[in-house]
Write an enzyme that holds these catalytic residues in place. Structure first.
Site, PDB file in Angstrom:
ATOM      1  N   ARG A  27       8.459  43.751 -14.117  1.00  0.00           N
ATOM      2  CA  ARG A  27       9.302  42.578 -13.614  1.00  0.00           C
ATOM      3  C   ARG A  27       8.562  41.922 -12.508  1.00  0.00           C
ATOM      4  NH1 ARG A  27      14.953  44.358 -13.250  1.00  0.00           N
ATOM      5  NH2 ARG A  27      14.321  44.638 -11.112  1.00  0.00           N
ATOM      6  N   TYR A  59      15.658  15.276 -11.280  1.00  0.00           N
ATOM      7  CA  TYR A  59      15.786  15.754 -12.678  1.00  0.00           C
ATOM      8  C   TYR A  59      17.398  16.213 -13.010  1.00  0.00           C
ATOM      9  CZ  TYR A  59      14.778  19.147 -16.469  1.00  0.00           C
ATOM     10  OH  TYR A  59      14.764  19.763 -17.764  1.00  0.00           O
ATOM     11  N   ASP A  79      10.369  18.560  -5.482  1.00  0.00           N
ATOM     12  CA  ASP A  79      10.199  19.106  -6.852  1.00  0.00           C
ATOM     13  C   ASP A  79       8.657  18.218  -6.922  1.00  0.00           C
ATOM     14  OD1 ASP A  79       9.596  18.912  -9.406  1.00  0.00           O
ATOM     15  OD2 ASP A  79      11.617  18.971 -10.077  1.00  0.00           O
ATOM     16  N   LYS A 134       5.205  21.504 -17.390  1.00  0.00           N
ATOM     17  CA  LYS A 134       4.616  20.083 -17.917  1.00  0.00           C
ATOM     18  C   LYS A 134       3.113  20.094 -17.807  1.00  0.00           C
ATOM     19  CE  LYS A 134       8.841  18.842 -18.301  1.00  0.00           C
ATOM     20  NZ  LYS A 134       9.701  18.580 -17.142  1.00  0.00           N
TER      21      LYS A 134
END
Ligand SMILES: *Cc1c(COP(=O)(O)O)cnc(C)c1O
Length: 386
Positions: free
Chosen positions: A47, A100, A172, A197
């Site tokens: 993990r 966003y 961001d 993206k």
């Protein structure tokens, strides 16, 4: 070395490897040699990430000029975790109203239930931000440019005010992808990216990353991602790492094509306005030139259509541009986005004429994309414009 070179020669901690790329280790269990190592190895469990994730973290540090990076399963979780790492019950977070949508929803719905207040500011209203900054504000979250309406906030001025008031700034940076803007160098404390993206670039994987140069914040991020069990899968990390090799090259092509389309649209009689920060017509063009070194494939325009039915006819006339959320992949996309502009501080919906359409210029040949738009305009107006 320049960034594209560094991204290609990024082989973090891989002394004897014979392959150019790291192996994808699909592992929960990591086999450890003895009892002592069992409790001291890092990573002692899958993990925490293995070779691919380490190399991606290193690439993200290169992109953002950062010392520390944490990965998350997608961009939204990177935004949510970055904000959460800075606030506690009783604090206020200020968010730019162009961010966003799901990040805004996280602040206004989830954080609220945890006792954190949230207030919005208009992205280019510095006085408004200054007025809202007070002792209770722990964090400011901005996205620059906003990915629908492309306002550019004055990052340097905001980080300066924030420092004076003891607030931290998160930006961001998905639009600039760490290539066109360096928020940490402009004073931001944390920078986040949706790798989904441009970094992944092929619309086939998710990823998020948070970067910082502040050691205490890096420790906090490490703890919060461990406490919430947040990790990035090796396959998605591999897709993102691969994307970093060609990121700068792809962005140049997206940039060129988008500018061709934007300039063509700006001259079109059925376009009320083109909103692209690299065009001199953009209201924040000067700030953009100061803080950004380039632009990508994403911009918006206002379609001068008489009705929603006419907008639908325009869309039905497109053959190459596909309807779909997201951006940053090889494919050209377009969405009407008036439904998403539910904002408070800015007067976007009332001050503009036409239907807001966001365009992502993909990697197709620009002339084919221009012809596609031309065809859609002809379908809409029912006439051939020469
Ligand atoms: C897409 C996007 C996100 C969210 O990324 P996901 O990987 O889809 O969760 C966050 N911020 C911006 C600016 C985005 O465009």
């Amino acid at each position: 070395m320049k960034k594209p070179t560094k991204l290609i020669h990024n082989h973090a901690g891989t002394g004897s490897r014979r392959t150019v790329n790291p192996p994808i280790e699909r592992a929960s269990t990591v086999i450890l040699p003895d009892r002592k190592t069992l409790y001291s190895a890092s990573p002692g469990y899958g993990r925490m990430g293995l070779a691919v994730q380490r190399e991606l973290e290193s690439a993200m540090c290169t992109l953002e000029g950062a010392q520390f990076s944490r990965l998350t399963p997608n961009g939204l979780s990177a935004c949510a975790i970055a904000i959460s790492s800075l606030v506690k019950a009783g604090d206020t977070v200020l968010i730019s109203d162009s961010i966003y949508g799901p990040t805004r929803r996280f602040c206004e719905r989830r954080l609220k239930r945890m006792g954190v207040k949230c207030a919005r500011f208009a992205p280019r209203d510095l006085d408004g931000i200054r007025q809202q900054l007070n002792a209770g504000v722990a964090a400011i979250f901005l996205e620059c440019p906003g990915s629908l309406t492309f306002e550019i906030s004055d990052i340097t001025a905001i980080t300066k005010h924030a420092r004076e008031c003891g607030a931290r700034v998160v930006m961001d940076n998905t639009w600039a992808a760490g290539v066109f803007c360096q928020p940490l160098a402009l004073g931001a404390d944390l920078v986040v990216q949706a790798l989904t993206k441009y970094v992944v670039g092929h619309a086939d994987a998710f990823g998020g990353a948070i970067m910082t140069n502040d050691r205490a914040l890096a420790t906090e991020l490490e703890e919060i991602t461990e406490d919430w069990g947040v990790s990035l899968s090796p396959d998605d990390a591999y897709a993102a790492l691969r994307g970093t090799r060609t990121l700068v090259t792809r962005l140049r092509e997206h940039e060129t094509t988008a500018l061709i389309l934007a300039e063509w649209l700006e001259a079109h009689p059925k376009v009320a306005e083109v909103i692209h920060p690299a065009l001199p017509s953009h209201p924040d063009h000067e700030i953009w030139k100061r803080d950004f070194s380039g632009s990508n494939g994403l911009f918006s325009f206002l379609l001068d259509a008489e009705s929603i039915a006419e907008l639908d006819t325009f869309i039905s006339g497109l053959k190459l541009f596909q309807l779909g959320f997201s951006w940053g992949g090889f494919e050209s996309l377009l969405i009407p986005c008036d439904d998403q502009l539910k904002r408070m501080k800015s007067d976007w919906t009332t001050s503009k004429k036409g239907y807001l359409i966001r365009v992502h210029a993909g990697l197709e040949d620009a002339s084919d994309l221009v012809a596609d738009l031309q065809g859609a305009f002809e379908t809409m107006t029912g006439e051939k414009i020469t």
